[in-house]
Design a protein around this motif. Structure first.
Motif, PDB file in Angstrom:
ATOM      1  N   UNK A  19      -2.499   2.197  -4.976  1.00 21.79           N
ATOM      2  CA  UNK A  19      -1.544   2.585  -5.742  1.00 21.79           C
ATOM      3  C   UNK A  19      -0.511   1.864  -5.239  1.00 21.79           C
ATOM      4  N   UNK A  20      -0.230   2.280  -4.038  1.00 19.12           N
ATOM      5  CA  UNK A  20       1.327   1.515  -3.382  1.00 19.12           C
ATOM      6  C   UNK A  20       1.357   0.407  -3.412  1.00 19.12           C
ATOM      7  N   UNK A  21       0.464  -0.497  -3.742  1.00 19.92           N
ATOM      8  CA  UNK A  21       0.484  -2.026  -3.719  1.00 19.92           C
ATOM      9  C   UNK A  21       1.468  -2.204  -4.795  1.00 19.92           C
ATOM     10  N   UNK A  22       1.859  -1.322  -5.949  1.00 24.00           N
ATOM     11  CA  UNK A  22       2.582  -1.759  -7.127  1.00 24.00           C
ATOM     12  C   UNK A  22       3.849  -0.883  -6.950  1.00 24.00           C
ATOM     13  N   UNK A  23       4.187  -0.477  -5.776  1.00 21.46           N
ATOM     14  CA  UNK A  23       5.611   0.366  -5.930  1.00 21.46           C
ATOM     15  C   UNK A  23       6.605  -0.542  -6.097  1.00 21.46           C
ATOM     16  N   UNK A  24       6.383  -1.790  -5.795  1.00 27.58           N
ATOM     17  CA  UNK A  24       7.401  -2.858  -5.926  1.00 27.58           C
ATOM     18  C   UNK A  24       7.833  -3.218  -7.283  1.00 27.58           C
ATOM     19  N   UNK A  25       7.111  -2.923  -8.402  1.00 19.23           N
ATOM     20  CA  UNK A  25       7.416  -3.181  -9.630  1.00 19.23           C
ATOM     21  C   UNK A  25       8.376  -2.050 -10.155  1.00 19.23           C
ATOM     22  N   UNK A  67       1.643 -13.106  -1.725  1.00 18.49           N
ATOM     23  CA  UNK A  67       2.130 -11.999  -0.571  1.00 18.49           C
ATOM     24  C   UNK A  67       3.337 -11.206  -1.337  1.00 18.49           C
ATOM     25  N   UNK A  68       3.242  -9.830  -1.370  1.00 19.58           N
ATOM     26  CA  UNK A  68       4.544  -9.178  -1.706  1.00 19.58           C
ATOM     27  C   UNK A  68       4.625  -7.964  -0.730  1.00 19.58           C
ATOM     28  N   UNK A  69       6.108  -7.672  -0.605  1.00 21.20           N
ATOM     29  CA  UNK A  69       6.135  -6.548   0.345  1.00 21.20           C
ATOM     30  C   UNK A  69       6.908  -5.361  -0.765  1.00 21.20           C
ATOM     31  N   UNK A  70       6.033  -4.332  -0.671  1.00 22.93           N
ATOM     32  CA  UNK A  70       6.685  -3.209  -1.850  1.00 22.93           C
ATOM     33  C   UNK A  70       7.975  -2.439  -1.129  1.00 22.93           C
ATOM     34  N   UNK A  71       8.336  -1.561  -1.834  1.00 23.87           N
ATOM     35  CA  UNK A  71       9.645  -1.007  -1.645  1.00 23.87           C
ATOM     36  C   UNK A  71       9.547  -0.213  -0.470  1.00 23.87           C
TER      37      UNK A  71
END
Length: 708
Positions: free
Chosen positions: A604-610, A484-488
Motif C-alpha cells: 500500500x505504501x507504494x501509493x502514498x505519493x498520490x 520510478x517514483x519516490x513516495x512521500x
C-alpha cells in the motif's frame, strides 16, 4: 651417554663376576650400546629424509611450483617458489612412496605399509622408528606392529627428469612423482595477413608456453575496434578484432597472465604483421553455419597450412560433396531436408595431428520446438508476450515455485510440482482476435506461436484424468516500460507503465488501458463484465476450489466481508501484516501472485505519493503522475466491480474512477484489524486515499511493482 652408563654397568658387573674379568664385560656392553646408538642415529636421518619427502609432496599438492632441482652430496634439493628449499637425503631404509586413488602412500620394498585401520598408510602419517635387539624397526600404525628395516637403505630418489612444465621424479621402487615447475611465460602471436584498411576483421593466433596454472588473455582496444578472445584449449586460441572506423593506433597490446601472477605483454604493429608460416593455421571462416529445413549446400571456407582430416560425426543427413583443396579450401557439404520439429546439428572437426578446429553445421526444424522460453528467468502466473514468434514456458511448476509458499499461511498446497497431460485455452477476452496458434504441451512445457495481435488469454492444464491442475495468463502487449517514483516517505518504487492486462499506456486508447480485474488474493484475471457473468455463491469455498475454477468469480456470505473463500487467509499476496510496516524487501511474491516474473502486487505504501496533488495532473480519462527523473505515468479511470449488485462503477468523476489493489490487508496504518478486507488505492473527483475497507470478492485492477 657413555659417561652415564659405565658406572652403572661396572656396579652390576661387580655383583656377578670376579675382578679379573669385569673389564672385558664392560667393554662388550659398551660395544652393544655404541651399536644401538649408531642405529638410532641412522634412524633419525631416515625419519628426517622421509619428512622432507612428505613436505615436497605437500607443497606441490598445495599448488606451489618448483623453481629448481639440484642434486648434491646430501641428497636432492627442491627449491619452491613460496616454501623455500627442501633437501631429500639418500637413505630412507628402503621406505618409499607410491600413488593410488589420487593419493600418496608409504611403501617398503615395494609393498604398502598399513595404518592402524589396516588401510594403506598415507604420507600424512609420520612413521615411527626404534631399535630392538640392535635391529632398526618402523611402525605406521601407532606402534601396534613393527617391521624390521635395513640399517643402510638405498637412496629414495633414483632419477630426476626435466620436462615442459614439470619435473618427473622417479623414486625407489619405480613410483613417479610429477611436480610442477616454473618456466618463463611466453606468448607467440601470428597474424593472418589482414591489414586494417582492407579487412572488417583482423585475426591473430596466439600460443602460450611456460608459466603455470590457468592463463588469462586480454588485449587493448584501439578506437572503434571490438576484440573477442576465442580459446581453442588451455594454451592456444585466437584474438579476433572486429574493425569499425579508424583506430587511434596501429598498435595493440596483448596481455597474458598466469595463476602465479606472471604477466607477458606483447606490442604488435598490425600494419606490418604477417602470417608466421611455421605457426599452425587451421581457420574456418566462421564457427557455425546454418541451413534451412529444406536442405541445401553449406560452404565452409578454411585457411590452412596443414594437412588435415575431416570428421562430420557420421551425420547421415550431411554429406561431404567436394574434396579438400590445397590452401584456401572451399569445402562443400550437402544437407538433406529436415522434416522433424527439432533443429539438428553436426560437429565437423578438421584435424591435423594434435591440432584441430571444430565448426557446427545447424539445420532448422520444420517448426521451432522451443522459441523464446518465457520462464527462463523464473516461473510466474503471467507471462508477457511482446511480439509475433514462437514461445514456451515451464508448465511443471505452479506460480513462482517453492519460494512462493509461506509456511503456515494456510495455502492449499506445499508442493509446487505438477505433471500436466493436456493444455487448452480457457478464456479469450476478445474472441474476435486470434492470439495463438499451434498450442501444444510437450515434455512438461507449453509451446505456442504468437500471431502478433494484442490481447489476453488464459491457459489451463489438466492431469490424465481431466482434472484442472493450474492456469496461466498470457499478456500480449508491447514490453511495458518501468516508471520510478519516490513516495512521500522517501521510498522508491518501480512500477510498470500500465495496468496488468492493459494493451496500451496511451491515454487516448480508452478501454485498452484499463487492464483486467482481480479478486484480492487470486491469480486469475477477469474482464469486468465476465466477473458479473461468472459470479457464483460459494459458502464453503476454499483456495483449492478457486484454483480448479479459474474461469469463475466467487463470493461467499461470510459476515459482511464478501470474501471469495469462507475462511480468512491474509497471506495470499505475501503481505499479511495489517500495519503496513513490513519492509518491501521482506515481502513475499506468492504462488497466487498474478504478476509476470520479476514483479509483484505492490504494497500500500507504494501509493502514498498520490496524496501530493502537485505531482498529479487530472485529465478526462485518468490521472498522470509525475514521477522520478521527469517520467510520467498514466493511471486510467478503470473503475472496479462492486459486490452489492455486482455492477461496474461508471467511469466518471462522480463515482470511484480509479481503483488499484495492494497486497496489504485490514486497515492501512491503523491498529484496528478489520479482518477479511484489503487495502486498495482509490481516486474520486475530490479525494484520493488508501482505503482499508474493500471486500476481497470485488474486482479491481492491479499495477505491478518491480521486486526488490
Amino acid at each position: 651417554m657413555k659417561l652415564k652408563l659405565i658406572p652403572l654397568i661396572a656396579a652390576c658387573a661387580l655383583l656377578t663376576a670376579s675382578c679379573a674379568d669385569y673389564k672385558s664385560q664392560i667393554e662388550e656392553l659398551q660395544g652393544e650400546i655404541d651399536k644401538t646408538t649408531e642405529v638410532l642415529s641412522g634412524l633419525e636421518s631416515v625419519s628426517a629424509n622421509l619428512g622432507a619427502l612428505r613436505d615436497v609432496l605437500a607443497f606441490a599438492e598445495a599448488g606451489d611450483y618448483i623453481e629448481s632441482v639440484v642434486p648434491g652430496g646430501n641428497g636432492v634439493t627442491f627449491t619452491f617458489k613460496n616454501n623455500g628449499s627442501v633437501t631429500v637425503g639418500g637413505n630412507t631404509a628402503g621406505i618409499s612412496v607410491d600413488g593410488a586413488d589420487g593419493g600418496y602412500y608409504w611403501t617398503m620394498d615395494g609393498a604398502p605399509l598399513k595404518d592402524a585401520s589396516g588401510a594403506n598408510a598415507k604420507v600424512s602419517v609420520s612413521p615411527e622408528f626404534h631399535s630392538r635387539d640392535g635391529k632398526p624397526q618402523v611402525s605406521t600404525d601407532s606402534g601396534k606392529t613393527w617391521k624390521d628395516i635395513a640399517a643402510d637403505g638405498e637412496p629414495v630418489i633414483r632419477k630426476v627428469e626435466e620436462e615442459a612444465g614439470c619435473f618427473r621424479v622417479t623414486l625407489l621402487g619405480g613410483a613417479e612423482l610429477v611436480l610442477p615447475r616454473e618456466s618463463l611465460l611466453e606468448v607467440r602471436i601470428s597474424g593472418d595477413g589482414s591489414t586494417i584498411a582492407s579487412q572488417s576483421r583482423v585475426i591473430l593466433d596466439y600460443y602460450i608456453t611456460g608459466g603455470s596454472g590457468e592463463y588469462t588473455v586480454a588485449t587493448s582496444q584501439p578506437g572503434g575496434w571490438s576484440p573477442r578472445i576465442i580459446k581453442e584449449n588451455a594454451f592456444k586460441g585466437q584474438i579476433v578484432y572486429v574493425v569499425s572506423g579508424t583506430p587511434d593506433s596501429d598498435e595493440v597490446v596483448v596481455y597474458v597472465s598466469d595463476e602465479a601472477g606472471h604477466m607477458k605483454a606483447t606490442v604488435l604493429d598490425l600494419s606490418t604483421l604477417v602470417p608466421d608460416q611455421n605457426f599452425p593455421q587451421l581457420h574456418p571462416s566462421y564457427d557455425a553455419y546454418n541451413v534451412g529445413c529444406d536442405g541445401g549446400t553449406v560452404e565452409v571456407l578454411l585457411n590452412t597450412n596443414l594437412e588435415y582430416e575431416i570428421d562430420a560425426e557420421s551425420a547421415s543427413w550431411l554429406t561431404l560433396v567436394s574434396p579438400k583443396a590445397v590452401r584456401q579450401d572451399k569445402i562443400i557439404f550437402s544437407a538433406m531436408a529436415n522434416d522433424a520439429v527439432e533443429m539438428r546439428s553436426a560437429r565437423v572437426t578438421f584435424t591435423s595431428g594434435a591440432y584441430s578446429r571444430v565448426v557446427m553445421i545447424c539445420q532448422d526444424g520444420r517448426r521451432p520446438s522451443v522459441g523464446t522460453n518465457l520462464s527462463e528467468n523464473g516461473t510466474a502466473n503471467c507471462y508477457i508476450v511482446p511480439a509475433a514468434g514462437d514461445y514456451c514456458f515451464d508448465a511443471t511448476v505452479i506460480g513462482n515455485g517453492r519460494q512462493g509458499i509461506i509456511a503456515g499461511a494456510g495455502f492449499h498446497t506445499e508442493t509446487v510440482e505438477i505433471q500436466p497431460a493436456e493444455v487448452e485455452i480457457m478464456t479469450e477476452f476478445d474472441e474476435d482476435v486470434t492470439l495463438v496458434e499451434d498450442l501444444r504441451l510437450e515434455d512438461g512445457k507449453i509451446y505456442f506461436h504468437a500471431t502478433g495481435n494484442k490481447g489476453n488469454l488464459t491457459l489451463v492444464v489438466f492431469d490424465e484424468d481431466g482434472r484442472v491442475l493450474w492456469s496461466w495468463h498470457l499478456w500480449f502487449t508491447d514490453i511495458p516500460l518501468e516508471k520510478a517514483h519516490t513516495n512521500d516517505n522517501g521510498q522508491q518504487f518501480i512500477l510498470l507503465d500500465r495496468n496488468l492486462g492493459a494493451t496500451s499506456a496511451n491515454p487516448e486508447d480508452g478501454e485498452a488501458t484499463y487492464g483486467l480485474y482481480y479478486q484480492w488474493g487470486r491469480k486469475d484475471p477477469f474482464a469486468g463484465d465476465d466477473i458479473l457473468a461468472s459470479m457464483a455463491s460459494n459458502n464453503a469455498g476454499t483456495i483449492a476450489y478457486g484454483v480448479i475454477r479459474p474461469f469463475r468469480a466467487l463470493k461467499t456470505g461470510q459476515g459482511t466481508s464478501y470474501n471469495w473463500i469462507s475462511t480468512i487467509v491474509d497471506g495470499l499476496w505475501g503481505n499479511p501484516d495489517y500495519t503496513g510496516n513490513t519492509p518491501f524487501d521482506q515481502l513475499v511474491k506468492t504462488i497466487y501472485d498474478p504478476c509476470p516474473p520479476g514483479y509483484m502486487v505492490p504494497p500500500a505504501n507504494t501509493f502514498v505519493i498520490l496524496s501530493n496533488k502537485r505531482r498529479l495532473n487530472f485529465i478526462v480519462n485518468g490521472i498522470v503522475l509525475r514521477g522520478d527523473y521527469g517520467q510520467t505515468s498514466f493511471y486510467p479511470y478503470a473503475g472496479r466491480v462492486y459486490q452489492g449488485s455486482w455492477e461496474a462503477f461508471g467511469h466518471h468523476p462522480e463515482n470511484i474512477c480509479l481503483a488499484l489493489w495492494t497486497s496489504d490487508v485490514g486497515i492501512y496504518n491503523s491498529s484496528v484489524y478489520d479482518g477479511g478486507s484489503s487495502v486498495y488505492f482509490e481516486v474520486r473527483k475530490a479525494s484520493m486515499q488508501l482505503n482499508h475497507g474493500d471486500f476481497r470478492a470485488r474486482g479491481i485492477p492491479v499495477r505491478c511493482v518491480k521486486q526488490q
